[in-house]
Design an enzyme around this catalytic site. Structure first.
Site, PDB file in Angstrom:
ATOM      1  CB  THR A 158     -54.978-111.364   0.119  1.00 47.77           C
ATOM      2  OG1 THR A 158     -56.110-111.368  -0.769  1.00 47.77           O
ATOM      3  CG2 THR A 158     -54.215-112.534   0.255  1.00 47.77           C
ATOM      4  CG  ASP A 159     -58.162-105.515   1.728  1.00 51.47           C
ATOM      5  OD1 ASP A 159     -59.150-105.791   0.938  1.00 51.47           O
ATOM      6  OD2 ASP A 159     -57.938-104.452   2.511  1.00 51.47           O
ATOM      7  CB  ALA A 160     -59.198-106.412  -2.959  1.00 47.70           C
TER       8      ALA A 160
END
Length: 438
Positions: A158-160
């Site tokens: 995932t992105d952050a």
């Protein structure tokens, strides 16, 4: 090559790069100078080179931000942004880019908190719009599109998850286990780490996350590490001999020579000479709350470099405004103070920013170029290449794309005529408008 060598030297083994987004929307505050431009073939060409260089230095590349940032003018750090390209347009742009790298064996992909509504509607016509999820939480995008249609079998991260675009989609207690269940293998960053672990455990107990999907994710993580030799404990070189070495500084300077672009030029303004311009005023344009003009790691300034070349240079002080000039000053007044004005904009691409536009002082726009018809004026952007949108009237405009010591040194050489301007713009710097070209 430099990024790979220096990353390896300090013990890194995974890079969240290259960014393969397309800079579709010049108002997008994120893609801007972080990607390779607006042309998908150019993006593929340069990203291929970056991937090869990272691998040569034992760094695992991770392309991002699937399914593609750069269409929306909004920031997924602040909301769930939208890639609203039709299915056909996406397939022939972002889809081709991701298919290329998947076919070439890319090992990891980062998924953004970006909605892809037309694909969701095609894949799942029964899904109501209010139930559309950003890609990091969408089974349609993660499993059906990325895994099944594009055929990606590598690691999905995932992105952050601290980003607002992830947290506003659903309760975090459900979002964390569901992002794994729906196709992500690894979660990037946390809010409260103990609470986040609890959310995963509870999600497993309550059925939001299946043991089968969790085992699959863990297997992909371990497999990715093994495939890239992360259990070999290979020694790294002494970082002080690699990071910032003379060779890398020379390469950075050569990049600047090739990149800096003279977009527009008013006849007779360049090159600069101390005979022609006795006094130069510089306006430093930057975020007012970032602690000053110079970015971390930048030791030089255009002011100091021009002073060393024999110019009489001074900076317009926005904190100590000359109120007589602001409210009563005219052309004669400013001509007595300077023979040339240079604007140096350093609005770098940044998270949590809604825009990368030029911002003038609210008091009478005191630092705006009202005098440009009477005093030679140059606008230099060290970062965002789209500032002509806000200063279309300025006739001499230069894009540098990045702010570092090497770029500033080369910029001065080009301003003085010691170096030719050879850079070509990778994006439409005119922002699709006619007035910016004049």
């Amino acid at each position: 090559m430099i990024a790979g060598k220096e990353a390896h030297a300090v013990g890194c083994n995974w890079s969240f790069a290259p960014i393969v987004d397309i800079d579709y929307n010049f108002l997008n505050p994120i893609t801007n100078i972080r990607t390779y431009g607006s042309n998908q073939e150019t993006i593929i060409k340069f990203a291929d080179c970056q991937i090869e260089a990272l691998k040569e230095n034992h760094i695992l590349p991770c392309i991002k931000h699937f399914p593609g940032d750069g269409v929306d003018m909004r920031d997924q750090h602040l909301l769930s942004s939208v890639n609203d390209l039709t299915v056909d347009k996406w397939n022939n742009s972002y889809g081709k880019i991701y298919q290329h790298f998947i076919n070439n064996g890319i090992g990891s992909i980062m998924v953004g908190h970006i909605l892809l509504p037309h694909h969701i509607k095609e894949i799942n016509p029964e899904c109501n719009e209010e139930d559309y999820m950003p890609a990091s939480l969408s089974k349609e995008i993660l499993t059906v599109l990325l895994r099944n249609k594009l055929g990606f079998n590598g690691l999905v991260v995932t992105d952050a998850t601290a980003m607002i675009g992830f947290n506003v989609a659903m309760s975090r207690s459900k979002a964390l286990p569901l992002c794994i269940e729906r196709g992500c293998d690894m979660i990037l960053f946390n809010k409260n780490i103990d609470e986040d672990y609890m959310f995963i455990k509870n999600g497993l107990k309550e059925g939001f996350l299946s043991q089968k999907r969790l085992d699959e994710a863990v297997l992909r993580i371990i497999g990715t590490k093994m495939a890239n030799g992360l259990f070999d404990h290979s020694e790294v070189e002494e970082s002080e001999k690699i990071v910032g070495c003379i060779e890398h500084q020379s390469l950075a300077k050569e990049c600047a020579k090739q990149a800096i672009t003279l977009v527009k030029e008013q006849k007779g303004v360049l090159p600069l000479t101390s005979d022609k311009y006795k006094k130069i005023r510089i306006y430093n344009l930057t975020d007012q709350d970032n602690g000053g003009f110079k970015e971390e790691g930048t030791q030089l300034s255009l002011t100091n470099l021009l002073q060393k070349e024999g110019f009489n240079v001074y900076e317009f002080d926005t904190k100590r405004l000359d109120f007589q000039e602001v409210f009563e000053g005219g052309i004669k007044d400013i001509k007595e103070k300077c023979d040339l004005v240079i604007y140096v904009a350093n609005y770098d691409t940044a998270s949590n920013q809604t825009t990368r536009r030029v911002e003038w002082i609210k008091l009478m726009a005191a630092n705006a170029p009202w005098f440009m018809q009477d005093v030679p004026t140059i606008f230099v952007s060290l970062a965002n290449p789209y500032h002509l949108f806000d200063v279309p009237m300025i006739k001499t405009y230069i894009n540098c794309y990045t702010n570092n010591d090497q770029t500033l040194q080369v910029l001065v050489d080009k301003l003085l005529g010691k170096e030719k301007f050879v850079g070509k713009s990778p994006v439409d710097v005119y922002c699709g408008r006619w007035d910016t070209k004049r």
